[in-house]
Design a protein around this motif. Structure first.
Motif, short mmCIF file in Angstrom:
data_model
loop_
_atom_site.label_atom_id
_atom_site.label_comp_id
_atom_site.label_asym_id
_atom_site.label_seq_id
_atom_site.Cartn_x
_atom_site.Cartn_y
_atom_site.Cartn_z
N ALA A 181 0.87 -1.17 0.00
CA ALA A 181 0.00 0.00 0.00
C ALA A 181 0.91 1.23 0.00
CB ALA A 181 -0.91 0.01 1.22
N ASP A 199 3.40 -0.88 -8.01
CA ASP A 199 2.15 -0.26 -7.55
C ASP A 199 2.07 1.20 -7.97
OD1 ASP A 199 -0.32 -0.52 -6.02
OD2 ASP A 199 0.61 0.85 -4.59
N GLU A 254 3.35 2.38 -10.67
CA GLU A 254 3.40 2.43 -12.13
C GLU A 254 4.74 2.94 -12.64
OE1 GLU A 254 -0.25 4.72 -12.76
OE2 GLU A 254 -1.25 2.85 -13.30
N ARG A 303 1.41 -3.22 -12.39
CA ARG A 303 0.35 -2.73 -11.49
C ARG A 303 -0.73 -3.79 -11.30
NH1 ARG A 303 -2.16 2.18 -9.75
NH2 ARG A 303 -3.24 1.49 -7.88
N GLU A 304 -1.11 -4.45 -12.37
CA GLU A 304 -2.14 -5.49 -12.28
C GLU A 304 -1.65 -6.66 -11.43
OE1 GLU A 304 -5.76 -7.34 -12.72
OE2 GLU A 304 -5.17 -5.26 -13.09
N TYR A 305 -0.38 -7.02 -11.59
CA TYR A 305 0.18 -8.13 -10.81
C TYR A 305 0.12 -7.82 -9.31
CZ TYR A 305 3.75 -10.89 -8.48
OH TYR A 305 4.43 -11.69 -7.58
N VAL A 306 0.50 -6.61 -8.93
CA VAL A 306 0.47 -6.24 -7.51
C VAL A 306 -0.96 -6.26 -6.98
CG1 VAL A 306 0.85 -4.33 -5.90
CG2 VAL A 306 2.63 -4.95 -7.53
N ARG A 307 -1.88 -5.75 -7.76
CA ARG A 307 -3.28 -5.73 -7.32
C ARG A 307 -3.83 -7.13 -7.10
NH1 ARG A 307 -5.80 -1.00 -11.29
NH2 ARG A 307 -5.20 0.77 -9.99
N MET A 308 -3.38 -8.08 -7.94
CA MET A 308 -3.92 -9.44 -7.87
C MET A 308 -3.26 -10.27 -6.77
SD MET A 308 -4.41 -10.58 -11.86
CE MET A 308 -4.95 -12.22 -11.35
N HIS A 324 -0.64 -9.14 -4.32
CA HIS A 324 0.01 -8.52 -3.17
C HIS A 324 -0.94 -7.57 -2.46
CE1 HIS A 324 3.95 -10.24 -4.07
NE2 HIS A 324 3.59 -10.12 -5.33
N SER A 325 -2.14 -8.08 -2.23
CA SER A 325 -3.17 -7.29 -1.57
C SER A 325 -2.81 -7.01 -0.12
CB SER A 325 -4.51 -8.04 -1.63
OG SER A 325 -5.43 -7.51 -0.70
N TRP A 326 -2.87 -5.75 0.23
CA TRP A 326 -2.63 -5.33 1.62
C TRP A 326 -3.70 -5.89 2.54
CZ3 TRP A 326 -5.16 -1.87 5.04
CH2 TRP A 326 -4.36 -1.37 6.09
#
Length: 324
Positions: free
Chosen positions: A118, A241, A243, A295-300, A302-304
């Motif tokens: 985050a 994250d 970008e 960015r998409e990889y982190v969102r999928m 590495h969710s906080w």
């Protein structure tokens, strides 16, 4: 700490380097009336928690599994720590497999949880002030800053790219390598400072508040990782994250999160780094694709929030009996 305090726990956060013996930890436990503990790094943190009769868990750091496990005495100590720990957390499946191979008795108590990310850049951060502080006296419009974020210690290998980058800077004065991070190893720090002073196009700045560092990442051209070994690089994930493209040394810890030419670029030597960096500069389409995918990889993955849920559940293992 934020994850655990959100579940109603009171947390005391301490640096393992501030303690020389388990007896000092015993005094802390008594003074703070601690009921459980969570150690970061199996050797540095874990060895201090043995024998105190409070339940504890371990989060692998990376160097413990990748480096310290190869040293006989440390390996033995870490095995004993794992026997006493209620649980251990690895960032990747490969790290879990390495730990289980070293310490088979820990099978069944090692969980996999990727680092959650985050980022919070400082909106008031002044990029031109940062450039002046870094002694970069050029217009921000024409600059390409490659940012290497690491504590100054040998395992992070901050000097790995310095010679090759300096040669490139002399050909292309708009490119700079900025090394940012705390002075962890005083002797090695002196070596790094001496080398950087002689290297054209390379700058060294100290530790920064996290929000300011995130702002620097957001404004730089790319984030670099040149470590000898990694558990999971927060700097890489934070760049994704925010970008920003990532160029990382091709080691297992980095290859676990960076897919070459998809979420970042992996290099195996300084010359390949320069080649890939030049390619990134000249190929905006590649830069855009890497940024979007990262960015998409982190969102999928590495969710906080997922990380928060996992640690809140694991801490419950420290609240009940040993059989829980």
């Amino acid at each position: 700490r934020a994850h655990l305090e959100a579940a109603g726990h009171v947390c005391v956060l301490k640096d393992a380097f501030d303690f020389e013996s388990p007896s000092e930890i015993a005094n802390l436990i008594l003074a703070e009336n601690c009921e459980a503990a969570l150690a970061l790094h199996l050797y540095r943190g874990g060895r201090l928690l043995q024998g105190h009769r409070i339940p504890f868990g371990i989060i692998f750091g990376g160097t413990d599994v990748n480096e310290d496990a190869n040293q006989g005495e440390k390996n033995t100590v870490m095995g004993r720590v794992l026997e006493e720990a209620r649980f251990a957390v690895a960032f990747t499946e490969s790290m879990k497999e390495m730990a289980q191979a070293q310490w088979p008795q820990a099978k069944g108590k090692i969980y996999v949880q990727s680092q959650g990310i985050a980022t919070t850049p400082n909106a008031a951060f002044n990029w031109n002030t940062f450039l002046r502080r870094s002694e970069i006296n050029q217009s921000a419009d024409n600059l390409h800053i490659f940012l290497l974020i690491c504590g100054l210690r040998q395992v992070k290998d901050p000097l790995y790219l310095v010679d090759a980058f300096s040669e490139w800077h002399q050909e292309e004065p708009s490119v700079y390598l900025v090394i940012a991070g705390p002075e962890v190893d005083p002797v090695f720090t002196r070596e790094v400072k001496a080398k950087v002073r002689r290297a054209a196009g390379v700058r060294l700045i100290g530790e920064m508040p996290q929000e300011d560092l995130h702002a620097v990442v957001k404004n730089c051209f790319a984030v670099v990782n040149s470590s000898v070994s990694e558990g999971m690089s927060a700097a890489i994930l934070e760049a994704m994250d925010l970008e920003v493209p990532v160029l990382a040394r091709n080691i297992p810890g980095n290859a676990a999160v960076v897919k070459h030419e998809v979420t970042g670029l992996l290099f195996s030597n300084p010359q390949e780094f320069v080649h890939l960096a030049k390619r990134l500069l000249s190929d905006p389409a590649l830069e855009k694709e890497i940024v979007v995918n990262g960015r998409e990889y982190v969102r999928m993955y590495h969710s906080w929030q997922v990380e928060r849920d996992t640690y809140q559940q694991l801490i419950r293992k420290l609240e009940g009996s040993t059989e829980d």
